[in-house]
Design an enzyme around this catalytic site. Structure first.
Site, mmCIF file in Angstrom:
data_model
loop_
_atom_site.group_PDB
_atom_site.id
_atom_site.type_symbol
_atom_site.label_atom_id
_atom_site.label_comp_id
_atom_site.label_asym_id
_atom_site.label_seq_id
_atom_site.Cartn_x
_atom_site.Cartn_y
_atom_site.Cartn_z
ATOM 1 C CE1 TYR A 98 -4.360 -1.320 0.118
ATOM 2 C CE2 TYR A 98 -3.177 -3.094 1.233
ATOM 3 C CZ TYR A 98 -4.305 -2.619 0.574
ATOM 4 O OH TYR A 98 -5.368 -3.460 0.354
ATOM 5 C CD GLU A 140 -6.258 -6.324 1.674
ATOM 6 O OE1 GLU A 140 -5.036 -6.155 1.897
ATOM 7 O OE2 GLU A 140 -6.904 -5.624 0.879
ATOM 8 N NE ARG A 203 -5.817 -13.303 -16.616
ATOM 9 C CZ ARG A 203 -4.572 -12.831 -16.653
ATOM 10 N NH1 ARG A 203 -3.859 -12.768 -15.531
ATOM 11 N NH2 ARG A 203 -4.034 -12.434 -17.789
ATOM 12 C CE1 TYR A 205 -10.451 -18.581 -15.367
ATOM 13 C CE2 TYR A 205 -8.465 -19.263 -14.216
ATOM 14 C CZ TYR A 205 -9.082 -18.721 -15.327
ATOM 15 O OH TYR A 205 -8.324 -18.305 -16.404
ATOM 16 N N GLY A 273 -24.109 -16.809 -19.218
ATOM 17 C CA GLY A 273 -22.806 -17.253 -19.694
ATOM 18 C C GLY A 273 -22.031 -18.005 -18.631
ATOM 19 N N GLY A 275 -21.010 -16.980 -15.961
ATOM 20 C CA GLY A 275 -21.473 -16.627 -14.617
ATOM 21 C C GLY A 275 -22.235 -17.742 -13.937
ATOM 22 C CB THR A 277 -18.717 -21.108 -12.534
ATOM 23 O OG1 THR A 277 -18.425 -19.710 -12.541
ATOM 24 C CG2 THR A 277 -18.385 -21.682 -13.903
ATOM 25 N N PRO A 278 -20.480 -19.991 -10.126
ATOM 26 C CG PRO A 278 -20.641 -17.723 -9.592
ATOM 27 C CD PRO A 278 -20.195 -18.663 -10.681
ATOM 28 C CB VAL A 385 -17.753 -7.968 -11.199
ATOM 29 C CG1 VAL A 385 -17.014 -7.552 -12.462
ATOM 30 C CG2 VAL A 385 -19.043 -7.171 -11.062
ATOM 31 C CG PHE A 386 -16.440 -13.790 -13.577
ATOM 32 C CD1 PHE A 386 -16.434 -14.103 -12.230
ATOM 33 C CD2 PHE A 386 -17.162 -14.602 -14.430
ATOM 34 C CE1 PHE A 386 -17.123 -15.206 -11.733
ATOM 35 C CE2 PHE A 386 -17.845 -15.717 -13.956
ATOM 36 C CZ PHE A 386 -17.839 -16.008 -12.608
#
Length: 398
Positions: A98, A140, A203, A205, A273, A275, A277-278, A385-386
């Site tokens: 940061y 975090e 990435r 997923y 589409g 989306g 998957t989850p 949001v991917f």
């Protein structure tokens, strides 16, 4: 809470800073990557940088946070911060980074705004930055503590399924004898691969199997973009990764998860589409836990052949005692499914419904608007949001 003096300064300068935030973030990334090229090589998504979407997302988050501070001084935008923090820990972001961001971001602000950045203005926006940064660092830390800390673990591919022409599902087990921690339906993992040029790109997923599985399962759509670069990592996974290969995965993260089980709660699970998957993982969890309340399942896709995980999508819904399934296809739809884009007209939405959305931004915006018009409370509409959160970026400019 922002100090009164800084709040007044931020309120007065927000239009100027907000109007220039796109140029500021562009120069910020250019300066930081010039000083630290390793970050672009091994941490930041090179595709998003090339397309400019990461700059838009950063600009939107800063503007949205500053606007919230001056409009709601006694509230913290926890939903926004949580989404960002989950993404950060999935990448392994550390607190000391940061300070690096602060250095290059404020250099870019001065570079773009010049003499308009008086000591008073600099101090006010410095306060905004560290309020946001310290809030994220705290969230975090908690997430790292819960997951056992940052780090990567090697997993071996034990199965690969070609779901559609452009979507492949990978199933993996740990390459070591350690335990497999569980996850919550809707969460994702970061996947790190080494590309041909030696870059280690990352990435995220979504996990597409229900919690409790002894394997990690995620489904990857090959990104082929005529308007920009093809997906580096998705292309690598499709072309090169087979059973027996190993991948480096993070712990599961993500805050688009179902709440504590309420067997009677009405739910809407809407996707388009990849989306799906989850959403399939959520349906699997509901089926496994014996959810008894109404569940409205909605999905939009180009055609039945493009509908990834369709068998699981339908099978989990059939296990629920009060599920209503509505699939929309642009072409090739057969009864009882419909032709066209997702449209909730004529579909009953029970009072008190909690909605979970995942798919392209135009789809989610359209469904959210329809749900609000049907009386669903905005606070009960959740989304994933991917990639960079451009929904947030749009809100930051409004």
């Amino acid at each position: 809470m922002l100090s009164e003096q800084s709040a007044a300064t931020v309120r007065a300068t927000l239009p100027v800073v907000g109007g220039a935030i796109g140029e500021i973030t562009e120069r910020f990334y250019a300066g930081m990557f010039a000083a630290r090229p390793d970050l672009l090589r091994d941490l930041f998504n090179r595709g998003n940088q090339a397309a400019g979407t990461q700059r838009q997302a950063l600009a939107g988050s800063i503007a949205a946070f500053a606007t919230h501070l001056v409009d709601h001084p006694d509230e913290r935008p926890d939903a926004m911060l949580s989404r960002i923090a989950h993404k950060h820990v999935s990448l392994g972001i550390a607190p000391e980074q940061y300070a690096l961001v602060h250095e290059h971001l404020f250099a870019a602000i001065v570079d773009v705004l010049g003499e308009a950045v008086t000591p008073e203005v600099a101090a006010a926006w410095d306060e905004v930055y560290w309020l946001m940064a310290n809030a994220l660092i705290a969230i975090e830390k908690r997430l790292y503590d819960e997951s056992g800390g940052p780090g990567w673990r090697e997993w071996e591919v034990v199965g690969r399924v070609e779901e559609t022409a452009d979507v492949a599902t990978f199933r993996l087990r740990p390459a070591d004898p350690g335990p497999v921690p569980d996850f919550r339906a809707g969460q994702y993992v970061s996947v790190q691969v080494e590309l041909a040029d030696g870059a280690r790109q990352i990435r995220q997923y979504s996990l597409s199997a229900a919690p409790g599985s002894p394997v990690r399962q995620f489904s990857v759509k090959r990104v082929c973009d005529t308007a920009g670069p093809d997906g580096e990592v998705s292309g690598h996974l499709h072309a090169r990764v087979r059973v027996g290969d190993r991948l480096r995965l993070s712990a599961p993260y993500g805050d688009l998860v179902l709440p504590a089980q309420d067997a009677a709660a009405p739910l809407l699970l809407a996707s388009a589409g990849i989306g799906v998957t989850p959403i399939v993982a959520m349906l699997g969890q509901l089926a496994d836990h014996g959810h008894e309340g109404p569940v409205l399942v909605v999905h939009g896709d180009r055609s039945p052949a493009d509908h990834a995980l369709r068998v699981d999508h339908e099978a989990y819904a059939e296990k629920l005692p009060d599920a209503s399934v509505h699939f929309f296809y642009e072409t090739g739809a057969e009864e009882p499914h419909r032709t066209g884009l997702v449209d909730l007209t004529g579909i009953p939405v029970p009072n008190g419904t909690r909605a979970y959305l995942c798919g392209p931004l135009p789809f989610m915006r359209a469904v959210r608007t329809q749900l609000i018009e049907r009386g669903v409370a905005p606070a009960d509409i959740h989304y994933e949001v991917f990639g960079p959160d451009l929904w947030l970026a749009r809100q930051g400019r409004s």
